[in-house]
Design an enzyme around this catalytic site. Structure first.
Site, PDB file in Angstrom:
ATOM      1  CG  ASP A  18       1.177 -11.671   1.215  1.00  0.00           C
ATOM      2  OD1 ASP A  18       1.199 -12.040   2.404  1.00  0.00           O
ATOM      3  OD2 ASP A  18       0.929 -10.499   0.873  1.00  0.00           O
TER       4      ASP A  18
ATOM      5  CE  LYS B  28      -1.853  -5.614   8.148  1.00  0.00           C
ATOM      6  NZ  LYS B  28      -1.061  -5.466   6.971  1.00  0.00           N
TER       7      LYS B  28
HETATM    8  C1  LIG Z   1      -1.888  -9.850   2.724  1.00  0.00           C
HETATM    9  C2  LIG Z   1      -1.159  -8.545   2.849  1.00  0.00           C
HETATM   10  N1  LIG Z   1       0.016  -8.399   2.224  1.00  0.00           N
HETATM   11  C3  LIG Z   1       0.717  -7.244   2.305  1.00  0.00           C
HETATM   12  C4  LIG Z   1       0.238  -6.166   3.023  1.00  0.00           C
HETATM   13  C5  LIG Z   1       1.030  -4.886   3.069  1.00  0.00           C
HETATM   14  O1  LIG Z   1       1.696  -4.789   4.286  1.00  0.00           O
HETATM   15  P1  LIG Z   1       2.068  -3.383   4.996  1.00  0.00           P
HETATM   16  O2  LIG Z   1       0.788  -2.696   5.317  1.00  0.00           O
HETATM   17  O3  LIG Z   1       2.842  -3.823   6.201  1.00  0.00           O
HETATM   18  O4  LIG Z   1       2.890  -2.608   4.035  1.00  0.00           O
HETATM   19  C6  LIG Z   1      -0.974  -6.289   3.697  1.00  0.00           C
HETATM   20  C7  LIG Z   1      -1.514  -5.152   4.482  1.00  0.00           C
HETATM   21  O5  LIG Z   1      -2.647  -5.153   4.895  1.00  0.00           O
HETATM   22  C8  LIG Z   1      -1.688  -7.507   3.613  1.00  0.00           C
HETATM   23  O6  LIG Z   1      -2.863  -7.682   4.240  1.00  0.00           O
END
Ligand SMILES: Cc1ncc(COP(=O)(O)O)c(C=O)c1O
Length: 379
Positions: free
Chosen positions: A170, A195
């Site tokens: 990630d 983000k």
């Molecule tokens: C590191 C990380 N991965 C995945 C996600 C999930 O993404 P989404 O909110 O776009 O579904 C987030 C959300 O805050 C995140 O901070």
């Protein structure tokens, strides 16, 4: 070519029909087929749409990948990648993953026979000890949300290769402008493009990118089968946001470094978590795999009451659950992004009652420091 040029080229499509420099929004759920027996490249928009395809090529290029896929949210991207696993498979996951990822791993996948172990990924021996005969993948998030824990990407990739496993990373917190896990040997990169990639707190979006044709086929199958694809308007906004990724990441990271330096000398702040600080555990590893400390830091003011007082006194940041935008965002992880974790899990992952996460936007760093100064003076 440099990342700066890649960003503009990836997000700018020269429409062959009109010459338009911005990707046309193709609002079409279905596509006319010219021939009864042979169908064209696009048939139904869940399977593929020209606007989404432009966005997918853009994110693939930025991550130095061959195959990119866009999803309706980061969780849709992460879930669709995890859904490529099968009953009986096991995955070893950094215990510092985002709360939503933790929820899918803990509450959904086990019902389908896919199990996991959560491990401190700063300790390669612990990862090795958790690998079982049925393990298929190692799941990295670095820096992690919200304690900015650093994983040595190269070391985890080496471990994965030695054990014939795939790696998933990630890369939300760094963005491909600051860190490129595929270049370090990772198999699949995922993002919450909600983000930094989009950058304006206007859309939800998710990304998966890989260089492995076999994995690409599985992800595409799942994208089409589950159908959590990114809509065309949102793809257009994502491409628009990506055009300024380089300047946003550079500016926000410089401000974050300045603010982290300031907070680390403040007597009301018990600890500052920011990989750009030389004192941060994993600072050297992070510096070896990323261009800067990034735009997010966390700091601990000692208690929930003090965290509440600081949030209520701050005038510039918005108080919300997201990060990675042009406006500075402060959040309280125990009640927001990591509300799924119980008290023991919060304690175990270092999410203490006084911890605040601070995602630095594009305001003047000195204004943000002055605001923090007046808020911290009240506790
Ligand atoms: C590191 C990380 N991965 C995945 C996600 C999930 O993404 P989404 O909110 O776009 O579904 C987030 C959300 O805050 C995140 O901070």
């Amino acid at each position: 070519m440099s990342d700066w040029t890649d960003i503009i080229q990836a997000a700018t499509t020269h429409d062959p029909l009109s010459g338009a420099v911005n990707t046309p929004i193709q609002l079409s759920s279905t596509f006319n087929q010219p021939d009864f027996d042979n169908f064209g490249h696009f048939d139904y928009a869940r399977s593929g749409n020209p606007t989404r395809e432009s966005g997918e090529q853009a994110v693939a290029k930025l991550e130095h990948g061959q195959h990119g896929y866009l999803f309706s949210t980061g969780m849709a991207a992460i879930s669709s990648v995890l859904f490529t696993l099968s009953a009986g498979d096991h995955i070893v996951v950094s215990k510092h993953v985002y709360g939503g990822t933790f929820r899918i791993l803990s509450d959904v996948l086990p019902r389908w026979g896919i199990t996991h172990d959560l491990v401190d990924f700063s300790n390669p021996d612990a990862i090795q000890a958790a690998i079982k005969p049925e393990t298929k993948a190692l799941y990295i998030e670095t820096p992690s949300n919200p304690v900015l824990k650093i994983t040595d990407i190269r070391a985890v990739v080496a471990l994965a290769k030695a054990n014939h496993l795939i790696t998933i990373a990630d890369n939300t917190f760094m963005s491909p402008f600051l860190q490129k896990p595929l270049d370090l040997g990772v198999d699949i990169v995922v993002h919450s493009a909600t983000k930094f990639l989009s950058g304006h707190s206007d859309i939800l979006a998710g990304v998966a990118v890989t260089n492995n044709a076999n994995l690409a086929e599985k992800i595409y199958f799942m994208q089409n089968a589950v159908g959590a694809t990114l809509g065309v308007f949102d793809t257009w906004l994502l491409l628009r946001g990506i055009k300024t990724l380089g300047v946003r990441m550079t500016q926000s990271s410089q401000s974050a470094q300045k603010i982290a330096n300031y907070l680390s000398t403040h007597d009301k702040v018990e600890r500052v978590l920011y990989p750009g600080l030389a004192s941060h555990p994993g600072h050297d590893i992070h510096a070896s795999q990323s261009k800067s400390g990034g735009a997010v830091l966390s700091f601990d003011v000692g208690s929930e009451d003090k965290a509440k007082a600081v949030v209520e006194a701050l005038k510039i940041p918005i108080f919300s659950v997201s990060l990675g935008a042009v406006e500075t965002i402060i959040s309280y992880p125990p009640k927001m992004s990591h509300a799924e974790l119980n008290a023991d899990e919060l304690h175990d992952t270092g999410i203490t009652p006084g911890l605040l996460r601070f995602s630095v936007g594009l305001e003047d760093a000195d204004d943000l420091i002055a605001d923090l100064t007046q808020a911290l003076a009240l506790i």
